[in-house]
Design a protein around this motif. Sequence first.
Motif, short mmCIF file in Angstrom:
data_model
loop_
_atom_site.label_atom_id
_atom_site.label_comp_id
_atom_site.label_asym_id
_atom_site.label_seq_id
_atom_site.Cartn_x
_atom_site.Cartn_y
_atom_site.Cartn_z
N ARG A 191 6.38 -6.10 2.44
CA ARG A 191 5.72 -7.36 2.80
C ARG A 191 6.15 -8.44 1.81
O ARG A 191 5.33 -9.03 1.11
N PRO A 192 7.44 -8.71 1.70
CA PRO A 192 7.93 -9.65 0.68
C PRO A 192 7.30 -11.04 0.84
O PRO A 192 7.19 -11.55 1.96
N GLY A 193 6.88 -11.61 -0.28
CA GLY A 193 6.29 -12.94 -0.27
C GLY A 193 4.82 -12.97 0.06
O GLY A 193 4.17 -14.00 -0.08
N ILE A 194 4.26 -11.84 0.51
CA ILE A 194 2.84 -11.77 0.87
C ILE A 194 2.04 -11.18 -0.29
O ILE A 194 2.42 -10.15 -0.85
N VAL A 195 0.94 -11.85 -0.62
CA VAL A 195 0.10 -11.37 -1.71
C VAL A 195 -0.79 -10.24 -1.22
O VAL A 195 -1.48 -10.39 -0.20
N LEU A 196 -0.79 -9.14 -1.93
CA LEU A 196 -1.67 -8.01 -1.64
C LEU A 196 -2.67 -7.87 -2.78
O LEU A 196 -2.28 -7.85 -3.96
N SER A 197 -3.95 -7.78 -2.44
CA SER A 197 -4.97 -7.59 -3.47
C SER A 197 -4.88 -6.19 -4.03
O SER A 197 -4.25 -5.29 -3.46
N ARG A 198 -5.53 -5.97 -5.16
CA ARG A 198 -5.56 -4.63 -5.76
C ARG A 198 -6.14 -3.62 -4.77
O ARG A 198 -5.63 -2.52 -4.61
N ARG A 199 -7.24 -3.99 -4.12
CA ARG A 199 -7.87 -3.08 -3.17
C ARG A 199 -6.93 -2.80 -1.99
O ARG A 199 -6.83 -1.65 -1.54
#
Length: 252
Positions: A191-199
């Motif tokens: 998912r390049p460029g997409i922010v993923l939360s820790r959860r």
Amino acid sequence: MNSMEHGSRSSSEDAKGYRALVVDDEVPLAEIVASYLQREQFEAIVADNGIEAIAVAREFDPDVVILDLGLPGIDGLEVCRQLRTFSDAYVVMLTARDAEIDTVLGLTVGADDYITKPFSPRELVARIRAMLRRPRVLQTTAAAAPEQQPAPPRQFGSLSIDVDAREVLLDQGPILLTRTEFDILEALSGRPGIVLSRRQLLEIVRDGPWVGNEHLVDVHIGHLRRKLGDDAAQPRYITTVRGVGYRMGTGQ
């Protein structure tokens, strides 16, 4: 004296069977955990000290090691360090101390998860199942559909991530990652460029809801950055988005 309990080979012949090594000097507790694992078609062995645990792990080649932090003699941290020199088994650290330093120390030597005593054996087994599920699904899918063309490696500058082979190359040289480190890198790179939360990262890696300290991700990200030579202040690959999580960059 060695204290070992072998699971039934017939039950572990199940296609979904795994090998588990339970290491705790509280032998009755270790045997309870082993019995729960055996009911779930694991082949389980119990060891009550660190020296025995390392020797057994070399021969038994477990998929997961449930490891008490407070072992006498060689403690759980040192056992984990030595395990990581020859095994990529998942390691779940057991601790009677809920201090954050214990958790962080355990993870810095290669543990993948932790659980604090007292705990529910059912919860422990469920977390182990979730931990093991994702890599096994990938392997099964590849075996079931050999005619399917492998996906091309993901490229981020000089970083190459081959998801099907579970191989990472940096400047054409191989980078050795633990299963959890690879799974986090796979989730971000997909998912390049997409922010993923820790959860979100934990739930993708564990393939299910996460209950626990979300900041475990930070330790694994730190390991990844060191292995990739990635500076958090000037990242080429993994960028921290403060207050949110992480995203994969484009490389340089």
